[in-house]
Motif scaffolding. Structure first.
Motif, PDB file in Angstrom:
ATOM      1  N   SER A  92       0.824  -1.210   0.000  1.00 25.34           N
ATOM      2  CA  SER A  92       0.000   0.000   0.000  1.00 25.34           C
ATOM      3  C   SER A  92       0.859   1.261   0.000  1.00 25.34           C
ATOM      4  O   SER A  92       0.535   2.247  -0.678  1.00 25.34           O
ATOM      5  CB  SER A  92      -0.931  -0.009   1.216  1.00 25.34           C
ATOM      6  N   LEU A  93       1.949   1.252   0.754  1.00 20.18           N
ATOM      7  CA  LEU A  93       2.852   2.404   0.758  1.00 20.18           C
ATOM      8  C   LEU A  93       3.547   2.564  -0.596  1.00 20.18           C
ATOM      9  O   LEU A  93       3.788   3.692  -1.050  1.00 20.18           O
ATOM     10  CB  LEU A  93       3.886   2.247   1.874  1.00 20.18           C
ATOM     11  N   TYR A  94       3.868   1.442  -1.226  1.00 21.00           N
ATOM     12  CA  TYR A  94       4.449   1.511  -2.573  1.00 21.00           C
ATOM     13  C   TYR A  94       3.449   2.120  -3.556  1.00 21.00           C
ATOM     14  O   TYR A  94       3.820   2.955  -4.400  1.00 21.00           O
ATOM     15  CB  TYR A  94       4.857   0.114  -3.022  1.00 21.00           C
ATOM     16  N   ILE A  95       2.188   1.733  -3.448  1.00 18.50           N
ATOM     17  CA  ILE A  95       1.152   2.300  -4.312  1.00 18.50           C
ATOM     18  C   ILE A  95       1.021   3.796  -4.066  1.00 18.50           C
ATOM     19  O   ILE A  95       0.832   4.596  -5.000  1.00 18.50           O
ATOM     20  CB  ILE A  95      -0.191   1.587  -4.078  1.00 18.50           C
ATOM     21  N   ALA A  96       1.121   4.226  -2.799  1.00 21.36           N
ATOM     22  CA  ALA A  96       1.060   5.652  -2.476  1.00 21.36           C
ATOM     23  C   ALA A  96       2.211   6.409  -3.127  1.00 21.36           C
ATOM     24  O   ALA A  96       2.029   7.509  -3.672  1.00 21.36           O
ATOM     25  CB  ALA A  96       1.083   5.839  -0.963  1.00 21.36           C
ATOM     26  N   LEU A  97       3.406   5.833  -3.082  1.00 17.54           N
ATOM     27  CA  LEU A  97       4.566   6.460  -3.708  1.00 17.54           C
ATOM     28  C   LEU A  97       4.389   6.545  -5.223  1.00 17.54           C
ATOM     29  O   LEU A  97       4.711   7.577  -5.842  1.00 17.54           O
ATOM     30  CB  LEU A  97       5.830   5.675  -3.364  1.00 17.54           C
TER      31      LEU A  97
ATOM     32  N   THR B 295      -7.876   1.796  -4.554  1.00 15.95           N
ATOM     33  CA  THR B 295      -7.959   1.107  -5.842  1.00 15.95           C
ATOM     34  C   THR B 295      -7.232  -0.226  -5.789  1.00 15.95           C
ATOM     35  O   THR B 295      -7.744  -1.260  -6.249  1.00 15.95           O
ATOM     36  CB  THR B 295      -7.368   1.989  -6.957  1.00 15.95           C
ATOM     37  N   GLU B 296      -6.018  -0.223  -5.221  1.00 19.12           N
ATOM     38  CA  GLU B 296      -5.266  -1.480  -5.097  1.00 19.12           C
ATOM     39  C   GLU B 296      -6.003  -2.478  -4.202  1.00 19.12           C
ATOM     40  O   GLU B 296      -6.077  -3.677  -4.514  1.00 19.12           O
ATOM     41  CB  GLU B 296      -3.873  -1.188  -4.539  1.00 19.12           C
ATOM     42  N   ALA B 297      -6.545  -1.978  -3.069  1.00 22.73           N
ATOM     43  CA  ALA B 297      -7.268  -2.869  -2.160  1.00 22.73           C
ATOM     44  C   ALA B 297      -8.515  -3.443  -2.822  1.00 22.73           C
ATOM     45  O   ALA B 297      -8.833  -4.633  -2.646  1.00 22.73           O
ATOM     46  CB  ALA B 297      -7.645  -2.107  -0.889  1.00 22.73           C
TER      47      ALA B 297
ATOM     48  N   GLY C 182      -5.595  -8.740  -8.028  1.00 19.98           N
ATOM     49  CA  GLY C 182      -4.502  -7.943  -7.498  1.00 19.98           C
ATOM     50  C   GLY C 182      -3.233  -8.750  -7.337  1.00 19.98           C
ATOM     51  O   GLY C 182      -2.818  -9.489  -8.230  1.00 19.98           O
ATOM     52  N   ILE C 183      -2.619  -8.622  -6.159  1.00 24.87           N
ATOM     53  CA  ILE C 183      -1.367  -9.310  -5.868  1.00 24.87           C
ATOM     54  C   ILE C 183      -1.624 -10.812  -5.778  1.00 24.87           C
ATOM     55  O   ILE C 183      -2.491 -11.259  -5.027  1.00 24.87           O
ATOM     56  CB  ILE C 183      -0.764  -8.785  -4.552  1.00 24.87           C
ATOM     57  N   PRO C 184      -0.875 -11.637  -6.517  1.00 20.02           N
ATOM     58  CA  PRO C 184      -1.092 -13.095  -6.451  1.00 20.02           C
ATOM     59  C   PRO C 184      -0.518 -13.685  -5.173  1.00 20.02           C
ATOM     60  O   PRO C 184       0.420 -13.146  -4.591  1.00 20.02           O
ATOM     61  CB  PRO C 184      -0.356 -13.617  -7.688  1.00 20.02           C
ATOM     62  N   VAL C 185      -1.100 -14.789  -4.739  1.00 19.57           N
ATOM     63  CA  VAL C 185      -0.592 -15.509  -3.570  1.00 19.57           C
ATOM     64  C   VAL C 185       0.742 -16.162  -3.914  1.00 19.57           C
ATOM     65  O   VAL C 185       0.991 -16.476  -5.082  1.00 19.57           O
ATOM     66  CB  VAL C 185      -1.620 -16.571  -3.112  1.00 19.57           C
ATOM     67  N   PRO C 186       1.640 -16.358  -2.927  1.00 25.44           N
ATOM     68  CA  PRO C 186       1.452 -16.105  -1.492  1.00 25.44           C
ATOM     69  C   PRO C 186       1.777 -14.677  -1.056  1.00 25.44           C
ATOM     70  O   PRO C 186       1.748 -14.387   0.125  1.00 25.44           O
ATOM     71  CB  PRO C 186       2.434 -17.090  -0.857  1.00 25.44           C
ATOM     72  N   MET C 187       2.102 -13.789  -2.015  1.00 30.16           N
ATOM     73  CA  MET C 187       2.371 -12.403  -1.669  1.00 30.16           C
ATOM     74  C   MET C 187       1.122 -11.783  -1.075  1.00 30.16           C
ATOM     75  O   MET C 187      -0.004 -12.142  -1.450  1.00 30.16           O
ATOM     76  CB  MET C 187       2.799 -11.624  -2.910  1.00 30.16           C
ATOM     77  N   ALA C 188       1.298 -10.877  -0.125  1.00 31.43           N
ATOM     78  CA  ALA C 188       0.160 -10.320   0.599  1.00 31.43           C
ATOM     79  C   ALA C 188       0.074  -8.819   0.371  1.00 31.43           C
ATOM     80  O   ALA C 188       1.084  -8.130   0.242  1.00 31.43           O
ATOM     81  CB  ALA C 188       0.288 -10.608   2.096  1.00 31.43           C
ATOM     82  N   SER C 189      -1.139  -8.318   0.310  1.00 29.31           N
ATOM     83  CA  SER C 189      -1.432  -6.892   0.372  1.00 29.31           C
ATOM     84  C   SER C 189      -2.625  -6.726   1.302  1.00 29.31           C
ATOM     85  O   SER C 189      -3.303  -7.704   1.639  1.00 29.31           O
ATOM     86  CB  SER C 189      -1.736  -6.319  -1.013  1.00 29.31           C
ATOM     87  N   LEU C 190      -2.885  -5.512   1.720  1.00 28.08           N
ATOM     88  CA  LEU C 190      -4.007  -5.305   2.642  1.00 28.08           C
ATOM     89  C   LEU C 190      -5.322  -5.724   2.000  1.00 28.08           C
ATOM     90  O   LEU C 190      -6.191  -6.311   2.655  1.00 28.08           O
ATOM     91  CB  LEU C 190      -4.058  -3.830   3.063  1.00 28.08           C
TER      92      LEU C 190
END
Length: 349
Positions: A149-154, A281-283, A291-299
């Motif tokens: 999420s912080l990367y998306i903000a940047l 939007t990312e969430a 969105g992000i594929p498993v096993p990677m996690a995002s909020l």
């Protein structure tokens, strides 16, 4: 009738006295003027909401960097026997809270269960946010997801500043056919929903962070371009711009050295307000499964995964929801404080 006598008034040294101590020369006191940045910090400090937002964002960034390192678990580590375990926090368990116990509803009533007491080595195991249905530590996965999420903000800020700002300034400065062509292109892009853009990108690319980054880069700058274009149309005929043009300044020099400093505060505020929208939007994309594929996690992916266990293990969804809500609220509060600090007349409108 006697006429008044016009006699001169005679004064002596005894008629005057020093104010304060005797024979002390009074000097003018000179006050040092604060710089622009000091005044900005003072205005922001007076806004309790912006202070709360800044402190919260700082803590979230710190935990996103340090949190996965102090938990002792990897974000994709599946521990056999640790599935669906309730939160357990050292020290706090001594007060009867976050001790690893949870209340389960059964057909015969409610049953209090503590899996830490039934598994081997459970007395030394601690999962501060609990575990998911696969036995992965939610504390680690939550802060790893916060990094996304912080990367998306940047990315949102960079896209707004380098694409949206430049696009709008060029469109507004040249006007005429250039402005007409550039604005029609913006209208075409704005008419395509983000969900469609991401879906098309997933067809071409693999699902992941790159697809979401490109989706934000394609359409996330449109709002900023409109704000910068409107500001350019307002200021491009100002006296100082005409003076710079008369002195032989080039177009890029006029745009970036004469006009940009006068509208930068407004563009900065606009970019801060765009951050919560990009994070949401990312969430949302992760929640609907693209969105992000498993096993990677995002909020967003954590909320999507743990939403299925809401009725049985509600604690799984609480940490990512709270972090996401605090992050979006803090950026909004900080942006609101920056708006009041950079433009104090807004409070008088």
């Amino acid at each position: 009738m006697d006429k008044p006598l016009n006699r001169p008034i005679q004064q002596t040294l005894n008629d005057f006295s020093f104010i304060g101590q005797d024979n002390v020369r009074v000097m003018d006191e000179v006050y040092e003027e604060d710089s622009f940045w000091k005044q900005l910090v003072k205005r922001i400090a007076k806004n309790k909401g912006s202070v709360f937002g800044f402190v919260t964002i700082t803590l979230i960034i710190f935990m996103a960097l340090v949190g996965p390192m102090i938990s002792g678990y990897e974000f994709d580590e599946q521990i056999a026997g640790h599935e669906s375990m309730a939160p357990r926090i050292p020290v706090m368990e001594n007060f009867g809270i976050f001790d690893g116990s949870e209340t389960l509803k059964t057909s015969t009533g409610e049953l209090v269960v503590n899996k830490y007491e039934t598994i081997e080595g459970g007395e030394d195991a601690y999962h501060w946010f609990g575990t998911d249905v696969l036995g992965r530590d939610l504390f680690t996965r939550t802060w790893v997801g916060t990094r996304i999420s912080l990367y998306i903000a940047l990315v949102a800020v960079i896209v707004d500043v380098f694409i949206g700002m430049s696009y709008g300034m060029i469109s507004g400065y040249y006007g005429g056919k250039v402005d007409n062509a550039m604005q029609r292109s913006v209208e075409v892009l704005n008419g395509i929903p983000n969900l469609v853009v991401v879906t098309l990108l997933i067809i071409v690319l693999k699902p992941g962070l790159m697809s979401i980054t490109l989706a934000i880069a394609i359409t996330g700058w449109i709002g900023m371009s409109r704000v910068s274009r409107a500001s350019m149309l307002k200021l491009k005929e100002s006296e100082y711009v005409l003076a710079a043009r008369t002195m032989g300044a080039k177009d890029m020099t006029i745009m970036y050295k004469e006009i940009l400093p006068n509208i930068f505060s407004q563009l900065l505020i606009m970019s801060m307000f765009s951050i919560p929208n990009a994070i949401f939007t990312e969430a949302f994309l992760a929640f609907v499964g693209i969105g992000i594929p498993v096993p990677m996690a995002s909020l967003g992916s954590l909320i999507s995964e743990n939403f299925k266990s809401l009725t049985t293990h509600f604690y799984m969804i609480v940490p990512p929801v709270l972090v996401l809500a605090l992050l979006m609220l803090s950026f909004n509060l900080l942006a609101d404080g920056l708006r009041d600090a950079l433009d104090p007349t807004m409070k008088e409108v």
